[in-house]
Design a protein around this motif. Sequence first.
Motif, PDB file in Angstrom:
ATOM      1  N   SER A  77       4.958  -4.471  -2.032  1.00 40.46           N
ATOM      2  CA  SER A  77       6.106  -3.576  -1.899  1.00 40.46           C
ATOM      3  C   SER A  77       5.779  -2.184  -2.468  1.00 40.46           C
ATOM      4  N   THR A  78       6.780  -1.332  -2.532  1.00 37.68           N
ATOM      5  CA  THR A  78       6.541   0.091  -2.829  1.00 37.68           C
ATOM      6  C   THR A  78       6.142   0.380  -4.282  1.00 37.68           C
ATOM      7  N   LEU A  79       5.559   1.554  -4.460  1.00 41.27           N
ATOM      8  CA  LEU A  79       5.090   2.040  -5.762  1.00 41.27           C
ATOM      9  C   LEU A  79       5.905   3.276  -6.156  1.00 41.27           C
ATOM     10  N   THR A 116       4.892  -1.128   0.904  1.00 45.31           N
ATOM     11  CA  THR A 116       6.027  -0.755   1.761  1.00 45.31           C
ATOM     12  C   THR A 116       7.167  -1.757   1.652  1.00 45.31           C
ATOM     13  N   CYS A 117       8.364  -1.271   1.962  1.00 50.47           N
ATOM     14  CA  CYS A 117       9.535  -2.152   2.024  1.00 50.47           C
ATOM     15  C   CYS A 117       9.744  -2.678   3.443  1.00 50.47           C
ATOM     16  N   THR A 118       8.920  -2.251   4.397  1.00 49.28           N
ATOM     17  CA  THR A 118       9.043  -2.757   5.775  1.00 49.28           C
ATOM     18  C   THR A 118       7.700  -3.337   6.254  1.00 49.28           C
ATOM     19  N   VAL A 135       9.854 -10.476  -1.979  1.00 48.34           N
ATOM     20  CA  VAL A 135      10.693  -9.563  -2.756  1.00 48.34           C
ATOM     21  C   VAL A 135      11.226  -8.507  -1.781  1.00 48.34           C
ATOM     22  N   GLU A 136      12.018  -7.587  -2.277  1.00 48.49           N
ATOM     23  CA  GLU A 136      12.571  -6.443  -1.550  1.00 48.49           C
ATOM     24  C   GLU A 136      13.700  -6.903  -0.624  1.00 48.49           C
ATOM     25  N   SER A 137      14.931  -6.643  -1.095  1.00 52.24           N
ATOM     26  CA  SER A 137      16.111  -7.174  -0.400  1.00 52.24           C
ATOM     27  C   SER A 137      16.179  -6.776   1.072  1.00 52.24           C
ATOM     28  N   SER A 138      15.703  -5.567   1.408  1.00 53.12           N
ATOM     29  CA  SER A 138      15.816  -5.137   2.809  1.00 53.12           C
ATOM     30  C   SER A 138      14.802  -5.867   3.694  1.00 53.12           C
ATOM     31  N   ALA A 139      13.662  -6.238   3.139  1.00 49.92           N
ATOM     32  CA  ALA A 139      12.676  -7.017   3.896  1.00 49.92           C
ATOM     33  C   ALA A 139      13.137  -8.472   3.999  1.00 49.92           C
ATOM     34  N   LEU A 305      14.552  11.009   4.639  1.00 56.65           N
ATOM     35  CA  LEU A 305      14.692  10.015   5.703  1.00 56.65           C
ATOM     36  C   LEU A 305      13.669   8.919   5.426  1.00 56.65           C
ATOM     37  N   GLY A 306      13.922   7.733   5.961  1.00 59.15           N
ATOM     38  CA  GLY A 306      12.918   6.679   5.787  1.00 59.15           C
ATOM     39  C   GLY A 306      13.258   5.710   4.689  1.00 59.15           C
ATOM     40  N   CYS A 307      14.515   5.261   4.663  1.00 60.64           N
ATOM     41  CA  CYS A 307      14.915   4.195   3.741  1.00 60.64           C
ATOM     42  C   CYS A 307      15.686   3.177   4.546  1.00 60.64           C
ATOM     43  N   PRO A 308      15.159   1.959   4.732  1.00 55.15           N
ATOM     44  CA  PRO A 308      13.778   1.556   4.478  1.00 55.15           C
ATOM     45  C   PRO A 308      12.765   2.408   5.267  1.00 55.15           C
ATOM     46  N   HIS A 309      11.513   2.255   4.892  1.00 52.58           N
ATOM     47  CA  HIS A 309      10.435   3.066   5.460  1.00 52.58           C
ATOM     48  C   HIS A 309      10.528   3.158   6.981  1.00 52.58           C
ATOM     49  N   TYR A 310      10.410   4.371   7.472  1.00 54.37           N
ATOM     50  CA  TYR A 310      10.521   4.659   8.911  1.00 54.37           C
ATOM     51  C   TYR A 310       9.354   4.069   9.710  1.00 54.37           C
ATOM     52  N   THR A 365       5.894   5.150  -1.301  1.00 54.33           N
ATOM     53  CA  THR A 365       6.991   5.309  -2.255  1.00 54.33           C
ATOM     54  C   THR A 365       8.231   5.838  -1.543  1.00 54.33           C
ATOM     55  N   CYS A 366       9.227   6.226  -2.314  1.00 54.72           N
ATOM     56  CA  CYS A 366      10.460   6.840  -1.808  1.00 54.72           C
ATOM     57  C   CYS A 366      11.172   7.447  -3.012  1.00 54.72           C
ATOM     58  N   PRO A 367      12.198   8.269  -2.826  1.00 53.01           N
ATOM     59  CA  PRO A 367      12.857   8.875  -3.992  1.00 53.01           C
ATOM     60  C   PRO A 367      13.360   7.853  -5.013  1.00 53.01           C
ATOM     61  N   VAL A 368      13.919   6.737  -4.539  1.00 52.48           N
ATOM     62  CA  VAL A 368      14.471   5.742  -5.479  1.00 52.48           C
ATOM     63  C   VAL A 368      13.393   5.196  -6.411  1.00 52.48           C
ATOM     64  N   GLU A 369      12.211   4.935  -5.860  1.00 51.86           N
ATOM     65  CA  GLU A 369      11.154   4.297  -6.648  1.00 51.86           C
ATOM     66  C   GLU A 369      10.251   5.313  -7.338  1.00 51.86           C
ATOM     67  N   SER A 370      10.533   6.586  -7.160  1.00 54.55           N
ATOM     68  CA  SER A 370       9.598   7.616  -7.607  1.00 54.55           C
ATOM     69  C   SER A 370       9.800   8.023  -9.063  1.00 54.55           C
ATOM     70  N   VAL A 395      22.348   4.627   3.654  1.00 55.24           N
ATOM     71  CA  VAL A 395      23.359   4.333   2.639  1.00 55.24           C
ATOM     72  C   VAL A 395      22.718   3.656   1.415  1.00 55.24           C
ATOM     73  N   LYS A 396      21.608   2.979   1.626  1.00 60.97           N
ATOM     74  CA  LYS A 396      20.917   2.362   0.478  1.00 60.97           C
ATOM     75  C   LYS A 396      20.377   3.466  -0.441  1.00 60.97           C
ATOM     76  N   MET A 397      19.805   4.477   0.166  1.00 58.62           N
ATOM     77  CA  MET A 397      19.294   5.607  -0.620  1.00 58.62           C
ATOM     78  C   MET A 397      20.435   6.256  -1.406  1.00 58.62           C
TER      79      MET A 397
HETATM   80 FE1  F3S Z   1      12.412   1.171   0.707  1.00 55.75          FE
HETATM   81 FE2  F3S Z   1      12.883   2.845  -1.210  1.00 55.75          FE
HETATM   82 FE3  F3S Z   1      14.739   2.324   0.510  1.00 55.75          FE
HETATM   83  S1  F3S Z   1      11.762   0.979  -1.382  1.00 55.75           S
HETATM   84  S2  F3S Z   1      14.378   0.234   1.082  1.00 55.75           S
HETATM   85  S3  F3S Z   1      12.777   3.330   0.949  1.00 55.75           S
HETATM   86  S4  F3S Z   1      15.033   2.514  -1.659  1.00 55.75           S
END
Ligand code: F3S
Length: 435
Positions: A77-79, A116-118, A135-139, A305-310, A365-370, A395-397
Amino acid sequence: MKLTDSEKRMRNGAEGRVIAEAMDYIIQFGEAFNAPRLVDISYCHYPAEMGIYYGDIEDLVRYAKRGAKVCVPTTTSTLCADLEKPSITGIPAKLARLQAEVEPAHRSMGILETYTCTPQLLGFVPPFGSYIASVESSAIIYFNSVLGARTNRGGLFTRFSAVTGKYPLMGYLLPENRYGTHLFKVMIPPERLRTYDAWCALGFIIGKIVGSEVPVVQLPMTKSQTPILPRSDFMIGLGAALATSGSVTLFHIPSVTPEARTVKEAFKNGNVPKNAYEIREKDLDDVYQQVNNIEPGADIDFVTLGCPHYNLAQIEYVARKLEGRRVRKDIRFWICTNRMTRKQAEYSGYVRTIESAGAKVVADTCPVESHMRQSTCREYGLAVPNVRNMVTDSVKMVRYVKDLIGCNTALADTDRCIQSALKGRYDSLQRRKGH
Ligand code: F3S
């Protein structure tokens, strides 16, 4: 718990101490939930240890040095860093170096460095009915619902499944726990469900109501009286949102997802739902009212953009919209994806187009995990909050950055997000109240 002879041998140390310990954890975990036996898993999506969590990486490195090896295909999953291009996110160099220590450790354990989350976008699509650990609820929700594979919500224990190939038979691995509990009739006009953010908002409404149970989502009909068929990225957005406002692990969409060809089948052939709800356009509008706290026209400093990863098609869409344009100075615009999809986007020229416009294609990565989390910013002496006003199509972001980064947020469709980045202010749709 009933163990096979080979499982007993594993627990007794025939395959070494790492395996024996892992078996011990898994067996105790299963016994706590009255699992009758263990099952063999065919795939694992593993928690990538993160530099922003104290001791996480040191623990991984120690585990790898003890000779831990995975025995099933295992993705990560993401870093908190883009390991190939750390500087593009502004991460402190020291934190990026710490995060980079995961790569040799994962490689030595046989773990694939997908970050990645996808992982499903990379071809990790476990077959219908197969047992996996993730792991990773969206996956997880995608594996369970869209593919019909079987997994619970995993945490650190996923490590032990990866090295043993075992998981206790319990929870969503059992067919009796996979039936629908609540019915949601979507009464929203199909034309309102043409954008990614709308599916996220729909998932957000349903997840909030259903909590941790199993929603059955009946989609509206098209003019020709056939149910609308969501795109795969819409299903990813819907699932991620369901797992955000609720802790939904499995959903069914009759005639779309594989375990429920009909509403009746989704409810165990005739069981009545505990509750039934109708979701209307007004409910969708209410989501934007709830989550948006940036005034239309207000200055913004971040678009993501890209949550989950595009996927590649989503990146292509953004590239075409940005062609020949320029993102407003001082706006950080991230399009998040996994490293392999970014490579594909580089081959196709999309990354060059996006970068020429002043945006960034960020991987791993992504803003949430950064590093932009408030706690990490404080630790590394960065501005808090690191972002003031963020616009996104996820909406998750929105849900997570509000608390973790401490910024204001606006949920908007992908086009509005891009327009906002170009104008430097939140470009809201005036025709829809609260949107
Ligand atoms: Fe993935 Fe980050 Fe969203 S890990 S699901 S892009 S919060």
